[in-house]
Scaffold this motif. Structure first.
Motif, PDB file in Angstrom:
ATOM      1  N   GLY A 142       0.827  -1.193   0.000  1.00 17.21           N
ATOM      2  CA  GLY A 142       0.000   0.000   0.000  1.00 17.21           C
ATOM      3  C   GLY A 142       0.865   1.249   0.000  1.00 17.21           C
ATOM      4  N   THR A 144       1.059   5.593   1.741  1.00 17.28           N
ATOM      5  CA  THR A 144       0.469   6.631   2.596  1.00 17.28           C
ATOM      6  C   THR A 144       0.118   7.898   1.833  1.00 17.28           C
ATOM      7  OG1 THR A 144       2.645   7.560   3.106  1.00 17.28           O
ATOM      8  CG2 THR A 144       1.798   5.861   4.593  1.00 17.28           C
ATOM      9  N   THR A 146      -1.597   8.820  -1.105  1.00 20.68           N
ATOM     10  CA  THR A 146      -2.914   9.105  -1.704  1.00 20.68           C
ATOM     11  C   THR A 146      -2.849  10.030  -2.915  1.00 20.68           C
ATOM     12  OG1 THR A 146      -3.381  10.969  -0.187  1.00 20.68           O
ATOM     13  CG2 THR A 146      -4.062   8.766   0.535  1.00 20.68           C
ATOM     14  N   THR A 154      -4.911   4.475  -3.601  1.00 21.57           N
ATOM     15  CA  THR A 154      -6.222   4.190  -3.012  1.00 21.57           C
ATOM     16  C   THR A 154      -6.156   3.055  -2.004  1.00 21.57           C
ATOM     17  OG1 THR A 154      -6.873   2.586  -4.732  1.00 21.57           O
ATOM     18  CG2 THR A 154      -7.328   4.917  -5.166  1.00 21.57           C
ATOM     19  N   GLN A 155      -4.984   2.439  -1.854  1.00 19.93           N
ATOM     20  CA  GLN A 155      -4.806   1.358  -0.892  1.00 19.93           C
ATOM     21  C   GLN A 155      -4.016   1.863   0.304  1.00 19.93           C
ATOM     22  OE1 GLN A 155      -3.049  -2.229  -2.435  1.00 19.93           O
ATOM     23  NE2 GLN A 155      -2.430  -2.942  -0.418  1.00 19.93           N
ATOM     24  N   LYS A 156      -4.578   1.777   1.486  1.00 16.78           N
ATOM     25  CA  LYS A 156      -3.910   2.259   2.681  1.00 16.78           C
ATOM     26  C   LYS A 156      -2.620   1.482   2.931  1.00 16.78           C
ATOM     27  CE  LYS A 156      -8.060   3.872   5.101  1.00 16.78           C
ATOM     28  NZ  LYS A 156      -8.891   3.739   6.336  1.00 16.78           N
ATOM     29  N   LYS A 384      -5.901  -3.630   5.502  1.00 15.91           N
ATOM     30  CA  LYS A 384      -5.185  -3.512   6.771  1.00 15.91           C
ATOM     31  C   LYS A 384      -6.071  -3.982   7.912  1.00 15.91           C
ATOM     32  CE  LYS A 384      -2.503  -0.263   9.533  1.00 15.91           C
ATOM     33  NZ  LYS A 384      -2.058   1.123   9.669  1.00 15.91           N
TER      34      LYS A 384
END
Length: 398
Positions: A142, A144, A146, A154-156, A384
């Motif tokens: 992922g 951080t 954005t 779009t994936q944390k 997550k």
């Protein structure tokens, strides 16, 4: 059995789909000093550490072995001792996809640290071109940051990758391409000629592990890929840029994508913390910067957002005095993306202006779009969750 399975079996490992749980500490990705420290912890005499570490290093990175039993430069007893103490297996391959243009993408599963619970996933992409082959490597599960044009954004963020998990992506690609000495491939030419840290994640937010991994990859007695053929891409973590040049020393790429703070704040929210002026000052001070070691500025072409000739003029003005190359990237759409790719005629006009101003500005040919492997399209299906929650779900399914 696939060619990839056979490549693994020849070096002594099980099929990738049956990768074992990581119950033992791993050796892949350790720097030479850390490797010697690990061998010392297994009881090897101090006076043998350098030699034994060299033999293990050779087995891991020159021969691609995944089982100590293949390292016949070591005694049988020592192979057994190391096999009981350490893990050198591959990451688990969940899927492998091949594009019509030859691009290959692997979805890889990482260890979870919880028995019986599947770990998070990352994606790695190989892009073959005439005379070269580029491996796009991930540094985080992922992201951080954005960035609004990027599917990965779009994936944390789930977690950073270890140095071993970063190096492991290169080893898996070499397995699949048959780049080890014992493969059936006839040519001596390298298929992986370049590595770009442009996969999932922001490399400078995982600095120590990225540094150690690239140290292993560039070591002349192993994978031996020159740092001039390794490019680290950052969205602009200004405080770490000079440190990257000093401690890592590879080529630098900047995800710029806009020529004013108002637009870049929307496309790359990190810009609110480190605006364009601060970012470009850091680039001007990048250690080793020269015409032979230019910085690459990545610029995704978004219709009606950043693709006007006025934008091109401002881009040239901003980069004045920085030895630079500008990669123009046609936007690669993904489900739900809020942007459109610039018209091809407009991209050509933009590129022509930048070229005439004296900057190399190649338009990157979209590759792997049909398998969602193109720039900005990478995203695993990881969510997550706390380890305890994942464990309960796995128990329920069982």
């Amino acid at each position: 059995m696939t060619a990839l399975d056979i490549a693994h079996d020849k070096r002594g490992a099980a099929s990738p789909a049956a990768a074992p749980a990581r119950a033992k500490p791993g050796l892949v990705g350790l720097t030479r000093q850390k490797l010697m420290d690990a061998l010392k912890s297994a009881g090897l005499p101090e006076k043998q550490l350098r030699m034994r570490a060299g033999q293990v290093w050779n087995g891991l990175y020159k021969s691609g072995f995944t089982d100590f039993s293949r390292m016949t430069t070591l005694s049988k007893d020592l192979r057994e001792t190391l096999g009981n103490a350490f893990d050198i297996s591959r990451l688990e391959i969940v899927t492998e996809q091949k594009s019509v243009d030859g691009t290959r993408k692997w979805l890889l599963r990482l260890p979870s640290g919880v028995p019986g619970v599947p770990g998070p996933e990352i994606e790695t992409v190989y892009i073959p071109e005439e005379g070269r082959g580029t491996l796009c490597v991930s540094s985080q599960v992922g992201c951080t940051l954005t960035c609004t044009f990027c599917h990965t954004g779009t994936q944390k963020l789930v977690r950073n990758l270890t140095a071993g998990e970063i190096v492991g992506q290169v080893l898996i690609a070499r397995d699949a391409l048959g780049e080890w000495p014992d493969s059936n491939r006839n040519s001596d030419d390298r298929l992986i000629t370049n590595i770009v840290m442009m996969g999932m994640g922001e490399p400078l937010y995982n600095f120590d592990n990225v540094r150690d991994a690239l140290d292993v990859i560039s070591d002349g007695e192993g994978i031996s890929l020159s740092k001039r053929r390794i490019t680290l891409s950052t969205s602009g973590v200004v405080p770490m840029i000079e440190k990257a040049g000093a401690d890592i020393g590879c080529m630098l790429a900047i995800s710029l994508h806009a020529v004013n703070d108002e637009t870049r704040n929307k496309l790359v929210p990190l810009n609110k913390k480190y605006p364009i002026r601060e970012l470009l000052d850091a680039c001007r001070n990048y250690p080793g910067l020269s015409n032979a070691r230019r910085i690459t500025f990545e610029y995704v072409m978004l219709k009606g957002v950043n693709d006007s000739i006025e934008d091109a003029k401002e881009l040239v003005r901003l980069l004045k005095g920085i030895p630079a190359k500008i990669n123009l990237i046609p936007f690669n759409p993904w489900p739900g993306s809020p942007y459109e790719c610039s018209d091809w005629a407009q991209i050509e006009k933009f590129a022509d202006f930048v070229n005439r101003a004296g900057y190399a500005s190649p338009v990157r040919t979209p590759r792997g779009r049909d398998i969602m492997a193109a720039c900005g399209q990478l995203k695993s299906e990881t969510v997550k969750k706390r380890a305890s929650e994942r464990f309960r779900e796995a128990q329920a399914e069982a």
